[in-house]
Design an enzyme around this catalytic site. Structure first.
Site: not given
Length: 423
Positions: A4-5, A9, A51, A54-55, A275, A277
């Site tokens: 994540s991050g 994206t 993030n 974050s998605s 991502g 986590e």
């Protein structure tokens, strides 16, 4: 791929821009496609401890081409984290769109939607941002409005959508209390105003809460209040999920290719997922996210190492074998049938008397000695998985309820009978 991050994206947006630029068409369709990402980010992304953008869902964009010209696009979405609508951990926020609305709507528009000071709303934890952050959100809200216009959403559709979002926030402030006369449960007097703001008729909600009987499994009124709160949160999550799903459907309608079915189109697909986590507290949502990443890692291993090395061997080309960490055994632990973790979760979810504890007990007995599984060692009910990216400790509370993802029949009836087509 990446945690994540890591930038997945942002890379997706740059990749889309690059592909559209290569088309050299500068058509309206290309501009519409470029507006899809900021629109979905507003409704499907949120701030987490790892993030700021974050998605909280996965998306797959299929771009369809005829020669060098883009002729259409299709969007698929996966696993929207609906639980975020009603609860966020410390240091996290709800989906961006709620904050953008507070920052971007005029006073007259807020009044029209029944929105008050953001600090009053439980679903956004009563937290807003600094003046600078609010200004940035205001700019983002304008971007969302421009994207909705560009993609082709009608003005009334946008109004209906924002009315539902405002209603969801108000619904989160509805609380329940015992009915003194007959021992059942009712909407508290203090939250009747929130109920009105949520545009839900009181008698409909009464019908909803009265049909939660105090059974052997919920012997107390306080337990009935808890069940009513769960039903309230179910309505909020489903309403938000319907809005998000409706946006995706509308995007697909508006961006569909307008060519004869006999015409053969080429395709480029871009996958952008949440991502890997590993938070201080990892729940069912993190397990789903990390499983998706585990499968993606296996896909890369298979294509980059196994298939490539097999091709070299078949063509008798000089090749030095590359060793890699094959994560198939972790996928077996999670996905095998009938004794993988998800199969056991489904099995336990089918038993009305099963609890998160019986689920964890089942895991501990089934995976004893498995190198990728460790029983929980703290007071908190849980377990650990040794993923390809490292060890993650999961808190098991809520696993069964979230996996069932059931909607009470009476709540379902509310949606079926809704006068808003979007719902």
């Amino acid at each position: 791929s990446g945690e994540s991050g890591a930038g997945k994206t942002e890379s997706t947006k740059l990749l889309l821009q690059h592909i559209m630029n290569l088309c050299k068409g500068n058509s309206q369709l290309e501009q519409q496609i470029l507006q899809v990402n900021p629109l979905l980010e507003a409704f499907g992304n949120a701030q987490t401890v790892m993030n700021d953008n974050s998605s909280r869902f996965g998306k797959y964009i299929q771009l369809r081409f005829q020669k060098n010209t883009v002729r259409g696009a299709k969007l698929s979405e996966y696993l929207l984290e609906k639980s975020r609508v009603v609860q966020q951990d410390t240091g996290e926020r709800n989906f961006h769109i709620f904050y953008y609305m507070f920052a971007g709507l005029s006073l007259e528009e807020k009044e029209m939607y029944g929105l008050l000071d953001p600090s009053l709303y439980r679903y956004i934890s009563g937290r807003f941002g600094t003046q600078d952050v609010a200004q940035r959100w205001k700019h983002k809200y304008q971007e969302v409005c421009n994207a909705l216009d560009m993609v082709g959403f009608q003005e009334q559709e946008q109004v209906d959508m924002q009315a539902i979002l405002a209603g969801v926030l108000s619904l989160g402030n509805v609380t329940f209390e015992p009915e003194e006369s007959n021992g059942s449960v009712k909407v508290s007097e203090a939250s009747r105003g929130w109920l009105k703001a949520a545009a839900v008729k009181v008698d409909v909600l009464r019908q909803l809460v009265y049909c939660v009987p105090c059974s052997p499994w919920s012997p107390s009124v306080s337990c009935c209040c808890s069940l009513c709160a769960d039903a309230r949160d179910s309505i909020a999550k489903v309403a938000y999920g319907r809005v998000f799903g409706w946006i995706v459907c509308k995007i697909n309608e508006l961006l569909a290719e307008n060519v004869d079915s006999e015409v053969e189109l080429s395709e480029i697909g871009i996958l952008d997922i949440f991502g890997f986590e590993n938070f201080a507290v990892n729940r069912f949502e993190q397990l789903c996210i990390n499983l998706a990443n585990e499968q993606l890692q296996h896909f890369f291993n298979h294509h980059i190492f196994q298939l490539e090395q097999a091709a070299y061997k078949e063509e008798e080309l000089p090749w030095e074998t590359i060793t890699f960490n094959n994560n198939q055994s972790i996928l077996n632990l999670l996905l095998a049938k009938p004794l993988g973790l998800l199969s056991l979760l489904d099995e336990q979810s089918a038993f009305p008397q099963a609890t998160d504890k019986t689920f964890v007990d089942k895991l501990n007995s089934s995976f004893k000695g498995n190198l990728h599984f460790q029983p929980g060692r703290s007071r908190v009910l849980g377990f650990s998985i040794i993923h390809y990216a490292g060890k993650v400790q999961y808190t098991a509370g809520g696993f069964l309820e979230k996996n069932r993802d059931t909607l009470p029949a009476n709540v379902l009836g509310l949606f079926i009978n809704s006068i808003t087509p979007l719902l």
